[in-house]
Write a protein that holds these residues in place. Structure first.
Motif, PDB file in Angstrom:
ATOM      1  N   THR A   2     -95.678  -4.619 -53.168  1.00 20.73           N
ATOM      2  CA  THR A   2     -96.277  -5.948 -53.153  1.00 20.73           C
ATOM      3  C   THR A   2     -96.711  -6.346 -54.562  1.00 20.73           C
ATOM      4  N   ASP A   4     -99.028  -9.009 -55.970  1.00 26.83           N
ATOM      5  CA  ASP A   4    -100.048  -9.999 -55.651  1.00 26.83           C
ATOM      6  C   ASP A   4    -100.422 -10.714 -56.943  1.00 26.83           C
ATOM      7  N   ASP A  24     -88.033  -3.026 -50.292  1.00 25.86           N
ATOM      8  CA  ASP A  24     -88.740  -4.151 -49.679  1.00 25.86           C
ATOM      9  C   ASP A  24     -89.766  -4.674 -50.668  1.00 25.86           C
ATOM     10  N   GLU A  26     -92.565  -7.798 -51.595  1.00 22.31           N
ATOM     11  CA  GLU A  26     -93.373  -8.966 -51.214  1.00 22.31           C
ATOM     12  C   GLU A  26     -94.004  -9.547 -52.468  1.00 22.31           C
ATOM     13  N   CYS A  28     -96.823 -12.597 -53.409  1.00 25.39           N
ATOM     14  CA  CYS A  28     -97.791 -13.419 -52.689  1.00 25.39           C
ATOM     15  C   CYS A  28     -98.859 -13.993 -53.624  1.00 25.39           C
ATOM     16  N   SER A  51     -85.221  -6.333 -48.501  1.00 27.90           N
ATOM     17  CA  SER A  51     -85.898  -7.557 -48.081  1.00 27.90           C
ATOM     18  C   SER A  51     -86.762  -8.125 -49.184  1.00 27.90           C
ATOM     19  N   SER A  53     -90.074 -10.909 -49.205  1.00 25.93           N
ATOM     20  CA  SER A  53     -91.009 -11.765 -48.485  1.00 25.93           C
ATOM     21  C   SER A  53     -91.819 -12.562 -49.494  1.00 25.93           C
ATOM     22  N   LEU A  54     -91.890 -13.869 -49.263  1.00 21.76           N
ATOM     23  CA  LEU A  54     -92.701 -14.759 -50.093  1.00 21.76           C
ATOM     24  C   LEU A  54     -93.826 -15.293 -49.219  1.00 21.76           C
ATOM     25  N   ASN A  55     -95.053 -15.003 -49.589  1.00 19.55           N
ATOM     26  CA  ASN A  55     -96.215 -15.409 -48.811  1.00 19.55           C
ATOM     27  C   ASN A  55     -97.217 -16.146 -49.692  1.00 19.55           C
ATOM     28  N   CYS A  76     -87.878 -13.615 -45.928  1.00 21.65           N
ATOM     29  CA  CYS A  76     -88.963 -14.255 -45.179  1.00 21.65           C
ATOM     30  C   CYS A  76     -89.746 -15.147 -46.139  1.00 21.65           C
TER      31      CYS A  76
END
Length: 267
Positions: A2, A4, A24, A26, A28, A51, A53-55, A76
């Motif tokens: 991740t 952040d 994977d 992410e 964010c 994968s 993921s954009l949050n 995502c």
């Protein structure tokens, strides 16, 4: 892994970044300024079994932002805003069957593209909900694969008139096709070897210019595939057409399902 951003801005000038080997990622809580690739070239390529993921991020790009390719490649996008002056926000590639079986999920997000917002052209799944899609050539293309879109606003501002009908019947690759808010199917018999289906539920269309094409459903009868659109509880999709490669045929906006090519039962 991740990343952040913690409310900060991150500027990336690198060429396309590839996520692969089952990784994977992410990203964010911040802002991404993607200044590397332009036009059709991607910012993030997501390969098989990996994968992204954009949050809760905001992204500005000059390229095609997300490019999932490969079996079980997953994208995502959640609670995010993405703008690009490039070719696509999200696009797949049908050059090889190894690029098939992707999974794309967009939720509570706002995607704005000066060309085509989302393109699915391989056997795979696309789920969009509670979002806004803005595009100028097309907001959504499903040339192959299965798409489900619900509770989503389409904002369509077509280009100048001298470009609108360039690919009306003479389709090429990618987004070189009929200009419409939504296009489902394929008029190129040599590629995109999967059925194209769209389930559109409780969505709304707003158009910024006087182009009377909200949905176009097309399929070349020679390729053995079908294009199918199922409609329920939508608003603004008043000008629906089928395209058989030589003419557009209007379809009632009250219809619940459209399938191409049309099969005539023999008597």
């Amino acid at each position: 892994m991740t990343i952040d951003l913690n409310g900060y801005d991150l500027t990336l000038t690198a060429a396309s970044m590839t996520i692969k080997n089952g990784f994977d990622l992410e990203i964010c809580n911040g802002y991404l300024d993607l200044q590397g690739p332009v036009s059709q070239y991607s910012n993030f390529a997501i390969e098989s079994n990996s994968s992204l993921s954009l949050n809760s991020v905001s992204i500005s790009s000059t390229g095609s932002v997300l490019y999932p390719r490969g079996d079980a490649a997953t994208v995502c996008v959640n609670d995010s805003y993405i703008f690009t002056s490039g070719g696509y926000i999200i696009a797949t590639n049908a050059a090889s069957v190894e690029n098939y079986n992707v999974s794309i999920i967009v939720k509570d997000s706002h995607l704005v593209c000066e060309k085509t917002t989302v393109l699915l052209n391989v056997a795979g799944s696309l789920d969009i909900s509670d979002s806004i899609l803005e595009g100028e050539l097309q907001c959504l293309i499903v040339r192959a694969g299965s798409a489900n879109v619900s509770n989503t606003l389409f904002m369509f501002t077509p280009p100048d008139e001298d470009w609108i009908d360039t690919f009306l019947f003479r389709w090429s690759s990618g987004n070189c096709m009929t200009v419409s808010a939504i296009v489902v199917g394929n008029l190129n018999s040599t590629a995109y070897v999967a059925d194209a289906t769209l389930d559109l539920n409780n969505c709304e269309l707003i158009t910024g210019k006087d182009l009377d094409r909200s949905i176009v459903v097309a399929q070349d009868s020679k390729n053995g595939m079908i294009a199918k659109v199922t409609l329920s509880d939508n608003d603004g999709f008043d000008n629906i057409y089928t395209n058989n490669g030589s003419e557009l045929t209007a379809v009632s906006s009250d219809v619940g399902e459209i399938t191409m090519p049309v099969v005539t039962e023999s008597v």
